[in-house]
Design a protein around this motif. Structure first.
Motif, short mmCIF file in Angstrom:
data_model
loop_
_atom_site.label_atom_id
_atom_site.label_comp_id
_atom_site.label_asym_id
_atom_site.label_seq_id
_atom_site.Cartn_x
_atom_site.Cartn_y
_atom_site.Cartn_z
N GLU A 1 0.88 -1.01 -0.04
CA GLU A 1 -0.08 -0.24 -0.09
C GLU A 1 0.76 1.16 -0.04
N ASN A 2 0.33 2.12 -1.10
CA ASN A 2 1.57 3.20 -1.20
C ASN A 2 0.71 4.65 -1.32
N THR A 3 1.04 5.53 -0.44
CA THR A 3 0.39 6.95 -0.51
C THR A 3 1.58 7.92 -0.80
N PHE A 4 1.55 8.86 -1.82
CA PHE A 4 2.36 9.71 -2.20
C PHE A 4 1.74 10.94 -2.33
N PHE A 5 2.44 12.18 -2.07
CA PHE A 5 1.75 13.71 -2.24
C PHE A 5 3.27 14.35 -2.49
N SER A 6 2.98 15.40 -3.43
CA SER A 6 3.95 16.25 -3.98
C SER A 6 3.56 17.57 -4.20
N VAL A 7 4.41 18.81 -3.76
CA VAL A 7 4.03 19.94 -4.23
C VAL A 7 5.24 20.91 -4.83
N LYS A 8 5.04 21.11 -5.91
CA LYS A 8 6.17 21.65 -6.56
C LYS A 8 5.72 23.35 -7.04
N ALA A 9 6.39 24.21 -6.53
CA ALA A 9 6.25 25.63 -6.91
C ALA A 9 7.35 26.20 -7.79
N ASP A 10 7.14 27.01 -8.66
CA ASP A 10 8.19 27.81 -9.59
C ASP A 10 7.85 29.33 -9.58
N VAL A 11 8.68 30.01 -9.32
CA VAL A 11 8.74 31.60 -9.07
C VAL A 11 9.71 32.05 -10.03
N ASP A 12 9.18 32.77 -10.90
CA ASP A 12 9.88 33.39 -12.12
C ASP A 12 10.31 34.94 -11.70
N MET A 13 11.66 35.04 -11.52
CA MET A 13 12.43 36.30 -11.02
C MET A 13 12.98 37.13 -12.10
N ASP A 14 12.57 36.96 -13.33
CA ASP A 14 13.17 37.42 -14.63
C ASP A 14 14.71 36.93 -14.73
N TRP A 15 15.60 37.01 -13.66
CA TRP A 15 16.98 36.69 -13.92
C TRP A 15 17.11 35.31 -13.58
N ALA A 16 16.31 34.60 -12.81
CA ALA A 16 16.43 33.08 -12.43
C ALA A 16 14.87 32.56 -11.98
N THR A 17 14.84 31.56 -11.97
CA THR A 17 13.67 30.50 -11.54
C THR A 17 13.75 29.93 -10.08
N LEU A 18 13.03 30.15 -9.07
CA LEU A 18 13.07 29.59 -7.99
C LEU A 18 12.13 28.43 -7.88
N THR A 19 12.42 27.11 -7.66
CA THR A 19 11.84 26.03 -7.80
C THR A 19 11.87 25.30 -6.16
N THR A 20 10.87 25.17 -5.52
CA THR A 20 10.71 24.32 -4.40
C THR A 20 9.91 23.27 -4.48
N VAL A 21 10.35 21.88 -3.98
CA VAL A 21 9.61 20.63 -4.24
C VAL A 21 9.55 20.04 -2.91
N VAL A 22 8.33 19.85 -2.35
CA VAL A 22 7.90 19.04 -1.04
C VAL A 22 7.40 17.82 -1.34
N ALA A 23 7.79 16.66 -0.89
CA ALA A 23 7.48 15.39 -1.39
C ALA A 23 7.14 14.57 0.01
N TYR A 24 6.03 13.53 0.21
CA TYR A 24 6.02 12.81 1.18
C TYR A 24 5.51 11.51 0.62
N ASP A 25 6.06 10.52 0.87
CA ASP A 25 5.75 8.93 0.54
C ASP A 25 5.64 8.04 1.61
N ASN A 26 4.76 7.42 1.70
CA ASN A 26 4.50 6.26 2.68
C ASN A 26 4.21 4.98 1.78
N LEU A 27 5.04 3.86 2.18
CA LEU A 27 4.95 2.74 1.53
C LEU A 27 4.87 1.36 2.51
N GLU A 28 3.77 0.59 2.67
CA GLU A 28 3.94 -0.55 3.66
C GLU A 28 3.73 -1.82 2.86
N GLU A 29 4.51 -2.69 3.24
CA GLU A 29 4.50 -3.81 2.60
C GLU A 29 4.86 -5.09 3.24
#
Length: 882
Positions: free
Chosen positions: A294-322
């Motif tokens: 049984e596997n549950t997964f969740f993630s959020v990825k946020a991209d912020v455009d700042m003209d000179w660069a892009t800031l990316t943040t990724v948060v993830a949660y994973d739970n697997l029971e076997e």
């Protein structure tokens, strides 16, 4: 030869027919441009200095790629083993192999999120946009565990228009499939998708003991995924994904094959020394294997455009029971064949029922089998080699049973004499990655950090089968469990990384990347300090003394096992140079380092092995309760090119890799059941080459293929020094695939597509032990037999293969018949494609090639545990698009 002739004829006929088609038509077409994200940014495949095999959406659909083994079969120098249970896959990339009970060897990335649990890799692939397989160390980009490469999966993004797809399918072995996907706009700026997949496959084999189909290699999997993309503004975008998966499947579908030439000669039975490739599989266990995940997964990825660069943040949660439960391996060692209750005496601190209960169940089940005719000693060779005796009972020819070998009882059978085994692997992880990357052309750079917390519980237990069919879905069952390993592993990961790409000249580019990873690992014991219930810990068959359920305890039943901790770290650089020789051809060279941390085996592993195998001449050395980190260093030289006005693409590479402390899974069987231990192979050298091509012969005929060659050698192996000079495990010397696809418009808006794929995998060893001669637990059991004789009777006469008063044993093991033969597979798909629907008839392994999925030598057992691969299968799929 006959099969290969068919393959050659089929492909040749297609090529001959295509030659008659006007070449003028071909001049108007080009190979598809492929955009990859291998370096965490969108780039043309031909411009990335990495050996990559990419599968686009159309290829995924037309090739019938539904599970990892499907695209791996089309990738040179990459193979997979899928045998024991759903979460247990071993992927080999250029000779570096995933290891059971350790971290993976490749980074697995889904929609930009790095997944931490290798047990979640083997799952249904549905609603997929693209798959990329990167070969060679990718630690500088993806960090921990990318010692062999990376596999990147991109699912379909929800679009600006409503779309829906429904797919159903049916096939041989009562296979049924269903998929649903819905995507589109929800409100202004918010898009979403929902996907569902269901697979129900009863498998090829039935349990001959129960007569039931769908109880051996069956698979039932349900998979849900939801995704939301929210364009918060012109500069901010959020991509969130949630998934849930359930799997029910068979487990441990192995048969045993012996490697005992002396015994084969003494008994006149060649089946005791047999080529593993000639085995006829029979599954007849009284404890049907079961595996649930049984596997549950969740993630959020946020991209912020700042003209000179892009800031990316990724948060993830994973739970697997076997967990998995299956029949055991104890029968050959006689652990449940002796009634030792008298030897224990009154006042024993044993928990649970009398130790004689397991022996009584074993004897009763054995006699029932003989009475029913289910087993005939003369027919079921090589098992039951000593007719006329009953396990644990004095025989009518005057001597007591020889360490349970009077019947040579195999593992995984109808009798209760083999016990049962239970395994549990649960993992929960949380991670965050923050990176800043440049925008636009010119200098390309990226920098960031990664943090992860991983909690993992691993339990492996063995115990008595009392014939009542209940074992408990938990590691410790009072009255049953004899040997238990159960540990809690906690890991904290911290990484910093960066890269820069810049132009040296107008046509030369240099890329420099680096990453520093640090892992803090802790492990604590969860095994209760109690005696074993029946045999393994309850009674030591050598001394008849009461022992603990885990060998790390001292036997006082008042001590504790201390926690352990270790820190592993590594800097992983990568330098790549690319030269654009012409508009359509480039050359690249790279040097990279990959790393996966060391870790801990279950506490008590070393004590158990030392106590049981310590006197063997070929016993495993340097086997500890922990193992070292693995580091790979690789040089690669490659070329990427397009020819014939971009109608032919040819990419090739050569590589040289040195691996330090390669982590290898050891499978040990003894008078304790089974032990899974990770050790290190000190030095391994891997070198080879690969080439792949795609050619558009006409506007309707495409020819494609690839060849991979890997030369491997174990340079140093302190664990088993006699294996030095052998091949790296699970590394065939060659792999190849060749295919042809033909498409033709038969009416306005309807297309007929036929695709034929051939795959070849060369001869393969699965262990460091290859053609070696070793001592096993049955080589000489004279001393043990005399000890048993003192308690239950004396040797007065000889028996079949046993001289009176002489050495009792089966001799040494010879593993020269344990290499898997090379094999060919042929798959065929024929589709009718319309604008809104597709109908496909398919056949996999249509020539019904018989080959082995896995061979596990157990040197101390004196043989192998082998698993069959899938045979031919056929089916029909229908897809409708709204």
């Amino acid at each position: 030869m006959f099969k290969r002739s068919i393959i050659a004829s089929a492909i040749g006929a297609t090529l001959i027919s295509s030659a008659s088609i006007s070449v003028a038509t071909a001049e108007q077409i080009t190979v598809e441009e492929v955009v990859v994200t291998a370096r965490k940014r969108a780039e043309n495949l031909q411009e990335v200095p990495i050996a990559i095999t990419a599968f686009t959406e159309k290829t995924i659909e037309r090739a019938g790629i539904e599970r990892p083994q499907d695209f791996i079969a089309l990738t040179p120098n990459v193979t997979i083993v899928d045998s024991a249970n759903a979460g247990d896959t071993q992927v080999t990339i250029r000779g570096i192999t995933s290891t059971r009970d350790a971290e993976g060897t490749f980074a697995y990335v889904v929609d930009g999120v790095l997944l931490t649990n290798p047990n979640g890799f083997n799952q249904e692939l549905f609603d997929i946009q693209q798959i990329e397989v990167l070969k060679g160390p990718q630690g500088a980009i993806y960090g921990r565990n990318a010692v062999a490469g990376a596999i990147i999966v991109t699912t379909k993004k929800p679009g600006d228009e409503f779309e829906s797809t429904v797919s159903v399918g049916a096939g041989s072995n009562d296979l049924t499939k269903a998929r649903i996907s819905v995507s589109g706009p929800i409100v202004d700026g918010l898009k979403g998708s929902f996907s569902f997949s269901n697979r129900d496959d009863e498998g090829e084999y039935k349990n001959e003991f129960t007569g039931k189909d769908g109880s051996v290699d069956f698979l039932e999997e349900q998979n849900f995924r939801a995704r939301l993309i929210w364009d918060v503004s012109d500069r901010v975008s959020i991509d969130a994904t949630a998934g849930y998966r359930e799997v029910e499947a068979g487990a441990i579908n192995f048969n045993a094959v012996f490697a005992l030439p002396t015994a084969a000669a003494n008994f006149g039975d060649p089946n005791l020394y047999k080529d593993v490739n000639d085995h006829d599989f029979r599954f007849e266990f009284n404890v049907p294997g079961e595996n649930e995940q049984e596997n549950t997964f969740f993630s959020v990825k946020a991209d912020v455009d700042m003209d000179w660069a892009t800031l990316t943040t990724v948060v993830a949660y994973d739970n697997l029971e076997e967990y998995l439960l299956s029949d055991g391996t104890s029968a050959a060692f006689g652990l449940y064949s002796f009634d030792l209750s008298a030897a224990v005496g009154p006042g024993s601190p044993l928990s649970g029922p009398s130790v004689g209960e397991a022996q009584n169940a074993c004897s009763a089940s054995y006699q029932d089998l003989l009475a029913s005719g289910a087993y005939n000693p003369g027919v079921n060779s090589p098992f039951f080699a000593f007719p006329g005796t009953v396990p644990g009972m004095a025989s009518d020819i005057g001597f007591a049973p020889v360490y349970g070998l009077n019947a040579l009882l195999p593992p995984y059978t109808q009798s209760t004499c083999d016990g049962y085994q239970y395994q549990q692997r649960d993992q929960e992880s949380t991670s965050i990655e923050v990176r800043l990357a440049s925008q636009g052309d010119g200098l390309q750079w990226m920098a960031g950090f990664y943090l992860a917390q991983i909690e993992r519980e691993v339990a492996v237990s063995y115990g008595a089968d009392l014939g009542d069919g209940y074992f408990g879905r938990k590691p410790y069952v009072p009255g049953r469990t004899d040997l238990l390993f159960n540990d809690q592993f906690d890991t904290d990961v911290a990484s910093i990384f960066g890269s820069v790409d810049f132009d040296l000249t107008e046509n030369q580019t240099l890329s420099i990347a680096g990453r520093y990873d640090q892992e803090d690992r802790d492990v604590s014991n969860k095994v209760p300090n109690v005696p074993g219930a029946q045999a393994f810990g309850g009674i030591n068959p050598n001394t008849f003394a009461v022992a603990t359920i885990n060998p790390a305890y001292d036997g006082s039943f008042t001590d504790t096992i201390s926690d352990r901790s270790e820190e592993f770290s590594q800097f992983q650089p990568k330098v790549s140079w690319r030269w654009v020789a012409t508009e359509d051809a480039s050359v690249y060279a790279s040097y990279g380092v990959g790393f996966r941390s060391g870790g801990f085996n279950n506490i008590g592993s070393k004590d158990l092995v030392d106590s049981v195998f310590g006197t063997f001449g070929t016993e495993p050395q340097e086997l500890n309760d922990d193992y070292d980190k693995e580091v790979s260093k690789s040089f690669e030289l490659g070329v990427k090119s397009e020819w014939w006005d971009k109608r032919l693409r040819v990419n090739a590479a050569v590589f040289h890799t040195e691996v330090e402390d390669s982590q290898f899974f050891n499978f040990l069987a003894g008078n304790f059941g089974i032990l899974r231990v990770v050790t290190n192979i000190d030095e391994v050298t891997l070198q080879g080459a690969e080439i792949d091509f795609e050619a558009l012969l006409t506007d309707s005929v495409t020819l494609y293929g690839a060849v991979g060659i890997t030369n491997s050698e174990i340079d140093k192996n302190s664990n088993r020094p006699y294996t030095e000079g052998n091949d790296a495990p699970l590394t065939p010397e060659s792999t190849a695939n060749l295919g042809v696809q033909w498409s033709n418009n038969i009416t306005n808006g309807m297309e007929l597509v036929a695709r034929l794929d051939w795959q070849y995998v060369g001869e393969t060893w699965f262990s460091t032990v290859q053609g070696d001669v070793t001592t096993n637990a049955f080589t000489d059991v004279s001393a043990l037999y005399q000890g048993i004789g003192g308690a239950f009777g004396d040797v007065t006469t000889g028996g079949p293969g046993i001289p009176a008063g002489g050495i009792i044993g089966f001799g040494e093991s010879n593993f020269d018949k344990g290499k898997r033969d090379a094999y060919d597979l042929l798959n065929l798909r024929i589709s009718l494609e319309a604008e809104s629907w597709t109908l496909t008839a398919w056949g996999d392994n249509i020539l019904d090639e018989e080959y082995l999925e896995e061979i596990i030598p157990a040197p101390e057992f004196g043989g192998y545990f082998i698993h069959p691969a899938k045979g031919e299968s056929y089916g029909l799929d229908f897809t409708y698009r709204f």
